[in-house]
Design an enzyme around this catalytic site. Structure first.
Site, PDB file in Angstrom:
ATOM      1  N   LYS A 288     -46.444 -14.057  -5.364  1.00 48.64           N
ATOM      2  CA  LYS A 288     -47.208 -14.378  -4.879  1.00 48.64           C
ATOM      3  C   LYS A 288     -48.425 -13.117  -4.467  1.00 48.64           C
ATOM      4  O   LYS A 288     -47.725 -12.381  -4.464  1.00 48.64           O
ATOM      5  CB  LYS A 288     -46.839 -15.082  -3.308  1.00 48.64           C
ATOM      6  CG  LYS A 288     -46.096 -16.094  -3.918  1.00 48.64           C
ATOM      7  CD  LYS A 288     -46.175 -17.610  -4.414  1.00 48.64           C
ATOM      8  CE  LYS A 288     -45.242 -18.074  -4.992  1.00 48.64           C
ATOM      9  NZ  LYS A 288     -44.624 -19.045  -4.625  1.00 48.64           N
TER      10      LYS A 288
HETATM   11  C1  LIG Z   1     -43.442 -20.635  -4.655  1.00 46.15           C
HETATM   12  C2  LIG Z   1     -43.932 -21.637  -4.065  1.00 46.15           C
HETATM   13  C3  LIG Z   1     -43.274 -22.860  -3.252  1.00 46.15           C
HETATM   14  C4  LIG Z   1     -41.905 -21.873  -2.606  1.00 46.15           C
HETATM   15  O1  LIG Z   1     -41.868 -20.486  -2.351  1.00 46.15           O
HETATM   16  P1  LIG Z   1     -40.330 -19.948  -1.757  1.00 46.15           P
HETATM   17  O2  LIG Z   1     -40.805 -18.656  -0.614  1.00 46.15           O
HETATM   18  O3  LIG Z   1     -39.929 -19.176  -3.055  1.00 46.15           O
HETATM   19  O4  LIG Z   1     -39.551 -21.069  -1.252  1.00 46.15           O
HETATM   20  C5  LIG Z   1     -43.514 -23.736  -2.671  1.00 46.15           C
HETATM   21  N1  LIG Z   1     -44.836 -24.028  -3.253  1.00 46.15           N
HETATM   22  C6  LIG Z   1     -45.528 -23.374  -4.568  1.00 46.15           C
HETATM   23  C7  LIG Z   1     -46.423 -24.763  -5.084  1.00 46.15           C
HETATM   24  C8  LIG Z   1     -44.847 -22.300  -4.714  1.00 46.15           C
HETATM   25  O5  LIG Z   1     -45.656 -21.723  -6.041  1.00 46.15           O
END
Ligand SMILES: *Cc1c(COP(=O)(O)O)cnc(C)c1O
Length: 381
Positions: free
Chosen positions: A181
């Site tokens: 992210k």
């Molecule tokens: C990465 C992601 C999540 C989940 O995030 P985590 O921190 O890995 O649990 C949820 N929704 C979207 C669209 C994502 O890209």
């Protein structure tokens, strides 16, 4: 051809980040403590929300959000199928039924119209996704939602603005700090909201269901007097991770500027490659893109997306797939009976999308390498 492999993403960890983590390790307080408090305060200040609650992941946040809203069997939750599986899995695990809103074929965002067509008397929650970092039409979606809560999946959208405000402003959103992210804590997430009651419930669900009464609160919680109000989970973030988060958050604007510059180079270079379609950007509202992903659709008579990805890999270019439509994955096909054709625009994109390399340590020269490799692959098949 490039001599070294260009991955589709790579976290940017600076010496400053490393020092912040080392300081926590030496401090004698390594899990939930002062760095978590600082991370929550800084993030709430950045997004303009009243409250923020740090979490071990966005998935954990979605899980306890459903608990806090008392969503369960008989209830429906609307979200796109073109999202990360975690949200849909959590809806199913809560006992509720996911209802998939189709996306716009060109922007790949859920629209007020598609959400409206999914609303029934059982709808208890709407979770739109700011896919790739572009804000959905929040005003339009909130208007069709009426009294139904809207919680934004902002996993891609730190630094994204809808009209004049950061996404999630005045409402509720969940961020992810997974390694890919825009900022990372390796694993981690954040719930942000302006709703005091919901925030208190999330805090309780996040940590064993321990209740914090007025007395505890004065003592900053978790005093020996705290007791279980309702059995909860354990989704807290460590201070080691929160220190990394604080350090990364201080550079978010710089990181996103860099991402934007690379994305602009891609858009310019791809403009005359007919078989590769970047996403269209929303036309009828102002927004600032967080450029979490650079997604293109491979629409070529010569080769499908999977082969395109394989061929790019042979050229030392990594790619990603965000995401394969959830409703056609094994469990959802078999238990909910979805067949191809149920969500036409979701499926059209799910078959064609691929994410090109985009991360802040990349250079414009790397973008040109990707473009040259794409041209080569399309010509040679
Ligand atoms: C990465 C992601 C999540 C989940 O995030 P985590 O921190 O890995 O649990 C949820 N929704 C979207 C669209 C994502 O890209």
């Amino acid at each position: 051809m490039r001599s070294d492999f260009l991955p589709f993403t790579k976290p940017l960890i600076t010496d400053e980040d490393i020092n912040a983590v080392v300081d926590v390790l030496k401090s004698g307080w390594i899990t939930n403590g002062p760095k978590n408090a600082e991370f929550e305060e800084s993030l709430a200040a950045y997004t303009g929300n009243k409250y923020a609650v740090s979490l071990s992941s966005a998935t954990g946040g979605m899980h306890i959000l459903l608990k806090a809203l008392k969503i369960g069997p008989g209830d429906e939750v609307i979200t796109p199928s073109l999202t990360w599986v975690s949200t849909v899995n959590m809806i199913v695990l809560s006992g509720a039924t996911p209802v998939f809103a189709d996306i716009d074929r060109d922007t790949m965002l859920v629209t007020p119209e598609s959400i409206k067509s999914c609303i029934t008397s059982r709808t208890k929650l709407i979770i739109p996704v700011h896919y790739t970092g572009v804000p959905v039409d929040l005003d339009g979606i909130k208007a069709v939602a009426g009294n139904i809560p809207v919680v934004e999946d902002a996993a891609h959208a730190l630094g994204a603005f809808y009209k004049e405000h950061h996404v999630g402003h005045g409402g509720t959103a969940i961020y992810s700090f997974h390694a890919i992210k825009n900022i990372t804590t390796a694993e981690g997430g954040m719930f942000v909201s302006d709703d005091a009651k919901l925030t208190a419930a999330i805090k309780q669900w996040k940590f064993h269901g321990l209740g914090v009464d007025a007395f505890d609160r004065q003592n900053k919680g978790r005093s020996p007097q705290a007791e279980v109000f309702e059995p909860g989970f354990k989704y807290n973030l460590t201070d080691i991770a929160a220190a990394l988060g604080c350090s990364q958050l201080s550079r978010i604007d710089e990181i996103n500027q860099r991402r934007t510059k690379l994305a602009m180079a891609y858009r310019e270079q791809l403009a005359d490659i007919e078989e590769i379609l970047p996403l269209q950007l929303p036309q009828h509202y102002d927004f600032k893109h967080a450029w979490h992903l650079f997604v293109v659709r491979v629409d070529s008579p010569k080769m499908g997306r999977d082969r395109f990805m394989e061929k790019l890999k042979e050229q030392n270019i990594g790619t990603g797939l965000h995401f394969r439509a959830v409703h056609l994955q094994k469990y959802y096909r078999e238990t909910m009976g979805f067949t191809p054709g149920s969500l036409p625009d979701t499926e059209w994109n799910s078959d064609r999308i691929c994410s090109l390399p985009l991360f802040p340590a990349m250079t414009v020269k790397d973008v040109y390498d990707v473009i040259n490799a794409i041209k080569k692959v399309l010509v040679n098949g």
